[in-house]
Design a protein around this motif. Structure first.
Motif, PDB file in Angstrom:
ATOM      1  N   THR A  26       0.773  -1.188  -0.150  1.00  0.00           N
ATOM      2  CA  THR A  26       0.218   0.072   0.127  1.00  0.00           C
ATOM      3  C   THR A  26       0.879   1.165  -0.035  1.00  0.00           C
ATOM      4  OG1 THR A  26      -0.012   0.099   2.319  1.00  0.00           O
ATOM      5  CG2 THR A  26      -1.960  -1.037   1.392  1.00  0.00           C
ATOM      6  N   LEU A  27       0.241   2.413  -0.210  1.00  0.00           N
ATOM      7  CA  LEU A  27       0.933   3.547  -0.284  1.00  0.00           C
ATOM      8  C   LEU A  27       1.737   3.802   1.323  1.00  0.00           C
ATOM      9  CD1 LEU A  27       2.049   6.141  -1.451  1.00  0.00           C
ATOM     10  CD2 LEU A  27      -0.307   7.165  -1.290  1.00  0.00           C
ATOM     11  N   SER A  85      -0.704   2.397  -7.886  1.00  0.00           N
ATOM     12  CA  SER A  85      -1.795   3.016  -8.477  1.00  0.00           C
ATOM     13  C   SER A  85      -1.366   4.654  -8.272  1.00  0.00           C
ATOM     14  CB  SER A  85      -3.144   2.860  -7.569  1.00  0.00           C
ATOM     15  OG  SER A  85      -3.133   3.533  -6.393  1.00  0.00           O
ATOM     16  N   ALA A  86      -0.394   4.949  -7.617  1.00  0.00           N
ATOM     17  CA  ALA A  86      -0.135   6.400  -7.433  1.00  0.00           C
ATOM     18  C   ALA A  86       1.208   6.702  -8.237  1.00  0.00           C
ATOM     19  CB  ALA A  86       0.237   6.685  -5.940  1.00  0.00           C
ATOM     20  N   THR A 110      -4.844   2.438  -0.516  1.00  0.00           N
ATOM     21  CA  THR A 110      -4.137   2.560  -2.076  1.00  0.00           C
ATOM     22  C   THR A 110      -3.100   1.958  -2.118  1.00  0.00           C
ATOM     23  OG1 THR A 110      -5.088   5.258  -1.588  1.00  0.00           O
ATOM     24  CG2 THR A 110      -3.647   4.867  -3.327  1.00  0.00           C
ATOM     25  N   SER A 119      -4.436   6.135   2.819  1.00  0.00           N
ATOM     26  CA  SER A 119      -3.142   5.593   2.191  1.00  0.00           C
ATOM     27  C   SER A 119      -3.069   4.112   2.427  1.00  0.00           C
ATOM     28  CB  SER A 119      -1.977   6.264   2.344  1.00  0.00           C
ATOM     29  OG  SER A 119      -1.601   6.288   3.935  1.00  0.00           O
ATOM     30  N   VAL A 153      -6.813  11.016   0.273  1.00  0.00           N
ATOM     31  CA  VAL A 153      -7.068   9.456   0.155  1.00  0.00           C
ATOM     32  C   VAL A 153      -6.705   8.431   1.480  1.00  0.00           C
ATOM     33  CG1 VAL A 153      -6.301   9.399  -2.296  1.00  0.00           C
ATOM     34  CG2 VAL A 153      -4.755   8.905  -0.820  1.00  0.00           C
TER      35      VAL A 153
END
Length: 164
Positions: free
Chosen positions: A24-25, A68-69, A64, A61, A59
């Motif tokens: 994840t981010l 995707s970022a 996410t 994070s 968002v």
């Protein structure tokens, strides 16, 4: 297979190699870049402690995927102050006693910055509470948070009028 990820975080470009597309981010920010002020709360997108801005939009994070970022500009709580000068939202949180334990505060501040930038905060406290509803404060500092958003919005509007 190694995947390449490019992020601009708080104005600094980072090229990161990932072993797979699942991180994840939030995990990349905390574990790979050492930006640990963004908190991991519920890890399910329900508490808002992990809120950051991606290309100016709020968002969670933790929900996410970092991939995707790719190519995006990410702003974390570490990137909102100007040197020693706090962002107006940070200053308003302090002056309005908008936190107690402080765990949710980074996510609350990032959400407030995004809400104000989106133009959705308005001047009605109920509207602000609705706009901030994705961020939970277990200490129940909600009155101070609402006051801080109202205060910060006024400060930002005044500074924009001065610079115009």
């Amino acid at each position: 297979m190694t995947l390449s990820l490019s992020l601009t975080v708080n104005g600094e470009r980072h090229d990161i190699e990932l072993e797979d597309a699942r991180p994840t981010l939030l995990d990349v920010l905390r574990e790979r870049l050492g930006l640990t002020d963004t908190k991991k709360g519920c890890d399910r997108g329900q508490c808002g402690a992990c809120t950051v801005l991606v290309d100016g939009r709020r968002v969670n994070s933790c929900l996410t995927l970092a991939m995707s970022a790719d190519g995006a500009a990410v702003t974390t709580i570490e990137g909102v102050a100007e040197g020693e000068t706090l962002h107006p939202v940070q200053a308003a949180f302090i002056e309005n006693d908008a936190f107690q334990c402080g765990y949710c505060t980074p996510g609350q501040i990032m959400s407030a910055i995004g809400l104000i930038a989106e133009g959705d905060a308005g001047t009605d406290p109920e509207r602000i509470r609705e706009g901030m509803s994705g961020n939970i404060c277990r200490c129940a500092a909600y009155p101070g948070i609402t006051d801080a958003v109202l205060d910060a919005q006024t400060r930002l509007a005044q500074s924009q009028r001065k610079s115009a």
